[in-house]
Design a protein around this motif. Structure first.
Motif, mmCIF file in Angstrom:
data_model
loop_
_atom_site.group_PDB
_atom_site.id
_atom_site.type_symbol
_atom_site.label_atom_id
_atom_site.label_comp_id
_atom_site.label_asym_id
_atom_site.label_seq_id
_atom_site.Cartn_x
_atom_site.Cartn_y
_atom_site.Cartn_z
ATOM 1 N N TYR A 68 0.845 -1.188 0.000
ATOM 2 C CA TYR A 68 0.000 0.000 0.000
ATOM 3 C C TYR A 68 0.882 1.241 0.000
ATOM 4 O O TYR A 68 1.758 1.386 0.852
ATOM 5 N N SER A 69 0.665 2.122 -0.960
ATOM 6 C CA SER A 69 1.517 3.305 -1.118
ATOM 7 C C SER A 69 0.731 4.585 -0.934
ATOM 8 O O SER A 69 -0.320 4.768 -1.549
ATOM 9 N N PHE A 104 5.839 15.811 -6.881
ATOM 10 C CA PHE A 104 5.686 14.617 -7.701
ATOM 11 C C PHE A 104 5.082 14.964 -9.048
ATOM 12 O O PHE A 104 4.332 15.929 -9.168
ATOM 13 N N ASN A 105 5.342 14.104 -10.044
ATOM 14 C CA ASN A 105 4.615 14.255 -11.294
ATOM 15 C C ASN A 105 3.298 13.478 -11.181
ATOM 16 O O ASN A 105 3.116 12.662 -10.273
ATOM 17 N N ASP A 106 2.377 13.767 -12.082
ATOM 18 C CA ASP A 106 1.060 13.125 -12.038
ATOM 19 C C ASP A 106 1.146 11.614 -12.183
ATOM 20 O O ASP A 106 0.370 10.882 -11.578
ATOM 21 N N GLU A 107 2.091 11.145 -12.971
ATOM 22 C CA GLU A 107 2.267 9.702 -13.175
ATOM 23 C C GLU A 107 2.481 8.995 -11.831
ATOM 24 O O GLU A 107 1.862 7.976 -11.544
ATOM 25 N N PHE A 108 3.357 9.557 -11.003
ATOM 26 C CA PHE A 108 3.631 8.928 -9.711
ATOM 27 C C PHE A 108 2.411 9.010 -8.797
ATOM 28 O O PHE A 108 2.017 8.014 -8.187
ATOM 29 N N LEU A 109 1.799 10.186 -8.709
ATOM 30 C CA LEU A 109 0.645 10.351 -7.830
ATOM 31 C C LEU A 109 -0.483 9.407 -8.224
ATOM 32 O O LEU A 109 -1.137 8.803 -7.358
ATOM 33 N N ASN A 110 -0.715 9.241 -9.511
ATOM 34 C CA ASN A 110 -1.781 8.358 -9.987
ATOM 35 C C ASN A 110 -1.481 6.887 -9.734
ATOM 36 O O ASN A 110 -2.399 6.070 -9.694
ATOM 37 N N SER A 111 -0.217 6.552 -9.553
ATOM 38 C CA SER A 111 0.152 5.158 -9.304
ATOM 39 C C SER A 111 0.064 4.781 -7.822
ATOM 40 O O SER A 111 0.168 3.604 -7.480
ATOM 41 N N CYS A 112 -0.128 5.759 -6.957
ATOM 42 C CA CYS A 112 -0.234 5.495 -5.514
ATOM 43 C C CYS A 112 -1.664 5.114 -5.150
ATOM 44 O O CYS A 112 -2.622 5.481 -5.829
ATOM 45 N N ASP A 113 -1.789 4.399 -4.042
ATOM 46 C CA ASP A 113 -3.115 4.012 -3.572
ATOM 47 C C ASP A 113 -3.868 5.202 -2.987
ATOM 48 O O ASP A 113 -5.094 5.238 -3.041
ATOM 49 N N TYR A 114 -3.122 6.148 -2.426
ATOM 50 C CA TYR A 114 -3.754 7.305 -1.803
ATOM 51 C C TYR A 114 -2.771 8.467 -1.823
ATOM 52 O O TYR A 114 -1.570 8.262 -1.683
ATOM 53 N N VAL A 115 -3.304 9.670 -1.975
ATOM 54 C CA VAL A 115 -2.486 10.883 -1.924
ATOM 55 C C VAL A 115 -3.092 11.785 -0.864
ATOM 56 O O VAL A 115 -4.261 12.157 -0.946
ATOM 57 N N VAL A 116 -2.305 12.101 0.146
ATOM 58 C CA VAL A 116 -2.787 12.884 1.276
ATOM 59 C C VAL A 116 -1.988 14.179 1.399
ATOM 60 O O VAL A 116 -0.811 14.226 1.066
ATOM 61 N N SER A 117 -2.657 15.192 1.868
ATOM 62 C CA SER A 117 -2.009 16.468 2.153
ATOM 63 C C SER A 117 -1.906 16.641 3.662
ATOM 64 O O SER A 117 -2.896 16.457 4.373
ATOM 65 N N LEU A 118 -0.719 16.955 4.141
ATOM 66 C CA LEU A 118 -0.568 17.283 5.558
ATOM 67 C C LEU A 118 -1.104 18.681 5.832
ATOM 68 O O LEU A 118 -1.470 19.000 6.950
ATOM 69 N N SER A 119 -1.116 19.505 4.788
ATOM 70 C CA SER A 119 -1.568 20.891 4.906
ATOM 71 C C SER A 119 -1.497 21.516 3.520
ATOM 72 O O SER A 119 -0.806 21.010 2.635
#
Length: 150
Positions: A68-69, A104-119
């Motif tokens: 899980y990424s 990150f580029n969109d390719e990497f972000l789209n390959s992750c299971d979740y993208v979270v913002s700390l702020s």
């Protein structure tokens, strides 16, 4: 549970005392590894340009993208501590990725299971790691009904 934090930082100027405090607290419940993957290739890509740097980050991180990424990005989803705790539930291994200087580029972000913002604010790698460690500990405590969160 195994937790892996990957980050890219040229100069390591960390607040070891605070970072180690959270590593020790988390270690009561999970195995945690923190890995700086800065390399000569990343340094060269920084000299060329933003897109090249982001592509090199994706290349460097790709070998660690298993299980899980979760990527940390200021453009990620804003969640509260309870929602973050839910991300930790029922996982054997979680890989957290903190972007390089250019994110990150969109390719990497789209390959992750979740993208979270700390702020919506941008933080240094050092501070982002400490905030992430604190939220991991808080999330584990929420899931285990430990009084730390209260």
């Amino acid at each position: 549970m195994n937790l892996n934090i990957y980050y890219i930082q040229k100069k390591i100027d960390t607040n070891e005392r605070l970072e180690n405090k959270y590593i020790k607290l988390i270690s009561q419940f999970a195995k945690i590894n923190i890995n700086n993957i800065f390399s000569k290739q990343i340094a060269k890509a920084h000299e060329i340009g933003i897109n090249e740097a982001k592509a090199e980050y994706t290349k460097a991180y790709s070998q660690y993208k298993k299980n899980y990424s979760i990527a940390l990005s200021e453009n990620g989803k804003n969640i509260n501590s309870f929602e973050f705790a839910n991300l930790l539930k029922d996982k054997n291994e979680i890989n957290f990725f903190i972007g390089g200087a250019y994110g990150f580029n969109d390719e990497f972000l789209n390959s992750c299971d979740y993208v979270v913002s700390l702020s919506k604010l941008t933080f240094s790698h050092e501070l982002a790691r400490i905030l992430l460690l604190e939220q991991i500990y808080r999330g584990i405590c929420i899931n285990k009904n430990h009084p730390y969160h209260k």
